[in-house]
Write an enzyme that holds these catalytic residues in place. Sequence first.
Site, PDB file in Angstrom:
ATOM      1  N   TYR A  83     -11.430   1.255   1.723  1.00 55.48           N
ATOM      2  CA  TYR A  83     -11.835   2.660   1.519  1.00 55.48           C
ATOM      3  C   TYR A  83     -11.665   3.108   0.063  1.00 55.48           C
ATOM      4  CZ  TYR A  83      -6.925   4.245   2.781  1.00 55.48           C
ATOM      5  OH  TYR A  83      -5.593   4.459   2.870  1.00 55.48           O
ATOM      6  N   GLU A  84     -12.101   4.298  -0.212  1.00 57.20           N
ATOM      7  CA  GLU A  84     -12.061   4.867  -1.578  1.00 57.20           C
ATOM      8  C   GLU A  84     -12.790   3.967  -2.580  1.00 57.20           C
ATOM      9  OE1 GLU A  84     -11.300   7.743  -1.561  1.00 57.20           O
ATOM     10  OE2 GLU A  84      -9.967   7.980   0.141  1.00 57.20           O
ATOM     11  N   GLY A  85     -13.900   3.401  -2.149  1.00 57.58           N
ATOM     12  CA  GLY A  85     -14.653   2.448  -2.971  1.00 57.58           C
ATOM     13  C   GLY A  85     -14.106   1.055  -2.717  1.00 57.58           C
TER      14      GLY A  85
ATOM     15  N   GLN B 275     -14.936  -1.531  -7.139  1.00 57.67           N
ATOM     16  CA  GLN B 275     -13.995  -1.330  -8.246  1.00 57.67           C
ATOM     17  C   GLN B 275     -14.258  -2.337  -9.365  1.00 57.67           C
ATOM     18  OE1 GLN B 275     -11.977   1.343  -8.034  1.00 57.67           O
ATOM     19  NE2 GLN B 275     -12.709   1.676  -5.934  1.00 57.67           N
TER      20      GLN B 275
ATOM     21  N   ARG C 250      -8.004   7.002  -5.614  1.00 57.18           N
ATOM     22  CA  ARG C 250      -7.955   5.587  -6.009  1.00 57.18           C
ATOM     23  C   ARG C 250      -6.572   5.185  -6.490  1.00 57.18           C
ATOM     24  NH1 ARG C 250     -14.222   4.581  -8.175  1.00 57.18           N
ATOM     25  NH2 ARG C 250     -14.993   4.758  -6.039  1.00 57.18           N
TER      26      ARG C 250
END
Lengths: 595, 595
Positions: free
Chosen positions: B439-441, B446, B295
């Site tokens: 991506y990555e949440g 978030q 992140r």
Amino acid sequence: MQPFSSYKAPLPELRFILNDLLHIDDGLEELGLARGFDREAIDALMRDLARFAEEVLAPLNRIGDRVGCVWRGDEVSTPPGYKSAYDMFRHRGWAGLGAAVEHGGQALPTVLTNLVTELFGSANHSWLMYHSISRGGYECIRANGTPAQQAMYLPRLASGEWTSSMCITEREAGTDVGLLRTEAVPQPDGSYRLTGLKRMVTAAEHDLADNIVHLVLARIEGAPPGARGLSLFIVPKHLPGTTTRNAVRCDGIEDKMGIRGTPTCWVQLDGARGELLNTAGNGLAAMFVMMNIARLATGMQGLNQAEAAYQLALGYARTRLQGRKAGEGSAPSSPADPLIVHADVRRMLLTQKAWTEGTRALAYWLALQVDRSKAHPRPQVRQEADDLVSLLTPVLKAFATDNGYASTTLAQQVMGGWGYLDASGVHQYIRDVRVGQIYEGANGIQGQDLLGRKILGDRGSRLRKFQDMVRGTLEKNDMHPVLRPWISQTRTLCSRLDALTQRLLNRAESHPDQIGASGHSYLRVLGVLALAWQWIEIASIAQRKIEAGQSGAFESAKMVTARFYFAHLFPEVEHHLLVADQGCDTVMALDADLF
Amino acid sequence: MQPFSSYKAPLPELRFILNDLLHIDDGLEELGLARGFDREAIDALMRDLARFAEEVLAPLNRIGDRVGCVWRGDEVSTPPGYKSAYDMFRHRGWAGLGAAVEHGGQALPTVLTNLVTELFGSANHSWLMYHSISRGGYECIRANGTPAQQAMYLPRLASGEWTSSMCITEREAGTDVGLLRTEAVPQPDGSYRLTGLKRMVTAAEHDLADNIVHLVLARIEGAPPGARGLSLFIVPKHLPGTTTRNAVRCDGIEDKMGIRGTPTCWVQLDGARGELLNTAGNGLAAMFVMMNIARLATGMQGLNQAEAAYQLALGYARTRLQGRKAGEGSAPSSPADPLIVHADVRRMLLTQKAWTEGTRALAYWLALQVDRSKAHPRPQVRQEADDLVSLLTPVLKAFATDNGYASTTLAQQVMGGWGYLDASGVHQYIRDVRVGQIYEGANGIQGQDLLGRKILGDRGSRLRKFQDMVRGTLEKNDMHPVLRPWISQTRTLCSRLDALTQRLLNRAESHPDQIGASGHSYLRVLGVLALAWQWIEIASIAQRKIEAGQSGAFESAKMVTARFYFAHLFPEVEHHLLVADQGCDTVMALDADLF
């Protein structure tokens, strides 16, 4: 990859706008433009256009993006399927929907040709551009041509047998047309020989039509430098009535981010034969009619791409099961809940929905003003309509394309990782709509046109007329408890905009950079106001039906979406009112070397 | 198409941040992490990295986009030049810059490995991803592996001889990992056989390294459904110490909008042999260390793509002659003035500049907090640093990538029609950075992580610590006349954020959807506040140098950019404070069928 199409024409939306909001039949009657176009006939046309959009054009949208146009020699092949779709379109007489009856057209008012721009544009923007450019060419020759020029070109453009292109930009001259160098040398027979290299010309070469009528901005030998030295010429690819190929050819096409189904051409003129359109030195004025049409169409592009992407995202959000609804209420029988239960996903969908529906209402209303400005029996009404069109054209162009880009991006965001893949079909909408913020006058130019020419140019008089109309709507609905908070928000905004305008009027006199510094934010404020006004019109109709017990799901959805607009999107003005009010020194202070 | 590179590493910026803002030498000394890394050594490293970024990686950026990766059989070829660049990178020992000394690494603190993420990422994000993923894999095995696992895998990952991949997503399980189905069957020898189909796996197959260590999230036969049934496995492509190819293969790669130089893979596990990492049922916790690294790196991606695109746009704005400066002052000897004289162009450039420089300061400060959270001698300081990292990781991830997308889009807008063409090189940055929001949440996740877990989860205690620190900065500089208005703006925002947080704490108790409804706007507010805080830190240093007569162009530019930040960008909070405060019913009210 198989053809992929999920676009459905939003017919209930369009019926609501044309019938309930605009009272289209009375409106056209008043303008003498009805010509048998009653509600039923309009609805039948709309259904025909919708079917063509959904069944013929939408399935070609992705292949246009994947395959693109191919340039070879001086010829351009359009993507597979484009030509046969264009032939169908021509044979149905739709190329001439907006053309005059004497040229074989159907003389539809702008508010109805706008249906073509929306539906065909949502389905396949790249494909539609060939026709859109020709519409501009038709109107330009109609407004500026001699009777002989009109007789030669207009029927062929109206039939779609020929198309047109607009050759303006050169390597060193984009926004700044005063720098154009293409030269026109007068010939003894009254014609001209044109020499120069144009670029960024949309659809200057393709295989859809028999001939392409280039409209070329050039400088007659010996004309003064700058914009006032420019003249406009008709330069056909094939000289009419002869078998001669004119000395104009496509020298290459650009690889680009989107609208890959439309060629963006280099055009080489090597002593090409042309005829003067309008008079020498009047090139920019002659082009003007085309430019306004193009700006309104570009605003529609922002809307129509947002609609198409929204439909994809909505379909995904309803069927993709992922995560559980916050708190209680999820369905334990399925492995997860559909995305649409999540508040943040709804926020993204409602943003798209509220922008798109509000913009659509504004755009069709504005198209009707174009018709009123031309056809209303009373000169004063024509003038008033013309003022509104002139004020709101840059707003629709920039606001709708900025929101279109944001909307298509949100649609992709709803679709997550899947949306990032080509297979989802959604990122084409982002890449295609993006050009709408750039071409036909970049959006920064629209902000300056609005604030510099349209607002400060008449010291706010057009703005006052617009605000009077908005205030009339507020007045009319003021006593309604559901609408009242929204009306109050909008009324306050009107006053704040008045005060801001007054301050900018004063400042810009001594600080010419103020227009450029404030233009963007000022335009956002006016855009939010215009949509607020439309949402109040929409909500007042929906609310009346609800109170009369005549409502259904459609009206409920309108009320919730209006509420979202005023709660989530309207507050954007708080940001932009502050920014537009900043002195221009904030952006001018930094030395160019220190960036 | 010739290789195209214009990227220059912003070394003066980085020196200012590391030396003036962070006092990096004292900071590392305090943490016992200096290891001979004084200012000179850091500067030398920075120059080496910069040269590699500019000369080796940047020229490969466009070819990676144009050619992409090619999948054939179960093998993936990386774009031309990637392999030799990777070999150079390996042979310089840079794959192990952040790895422990006992694994052959150089044990650089995060604040310094961040230089790799920025410089190499600006130059070529797709190329960097192979290493970024492996960094995550290294840290994950280091945190969770047995001594034997560590000894087997960590030295090879640190040398770059092997790389790693993270196999999480499946067709029906993206954000919602609880739906994962890949199954692991225990074997008599203590190993497992894994079967399933993973997708969206970055760099799971390529030709850069000798072996690829897949970390696979799967469910041990008989484990409970949902996230608590998941375990993490090491599944190497080639079984170490044998010549056996494991039963894991790449079943295809995705065509996608951007990051086309990195393969996004389908990974088929057909009874592949794996070892359990950490203990059964602890898969998510074991992955956690990797997710936080990813992140923060994704936030850096927003920043580094914005920087690269800004450089392109700035170069264009300085050299492209178009139009005349408003009012007087243009140079009559040239045909037109450079774009950078125009107020609206400056607005766009300054927006990019103020976001990028503010975000960079925040990102390196946050990286140093990661180091403090691990290495500070006092447990209380470690805990405080950890709280700040945990609070601000979702902010940096989402705020920097949202701004990165907006920034790269503005860069393209500055470049007009040229920016829409492939030849300009700018739209790759938009397409590449776009994935950072997904991506990555996804950024909506978030927002919910921030508001739900990080704020409401501890009833605002981490937020109070952060705000105490911000208020400390305000206090310290309060008497300064130039900074005072900005300090006052920021102080007011702190109070408003406190009040908003309190209201959301109360509401979310009875309305769980409030977190999803407010998360996005709440995160924007905290992001603007964090950057305001950094801009005050930056401006106070610049102003002190100006007052001491030690300043130059650099410090002047900082002051003007800070002023722009507070005048043009900070006011965004007016919008988002209102939106975050709306009851969640506004987004929840519409029936899913009525969208």
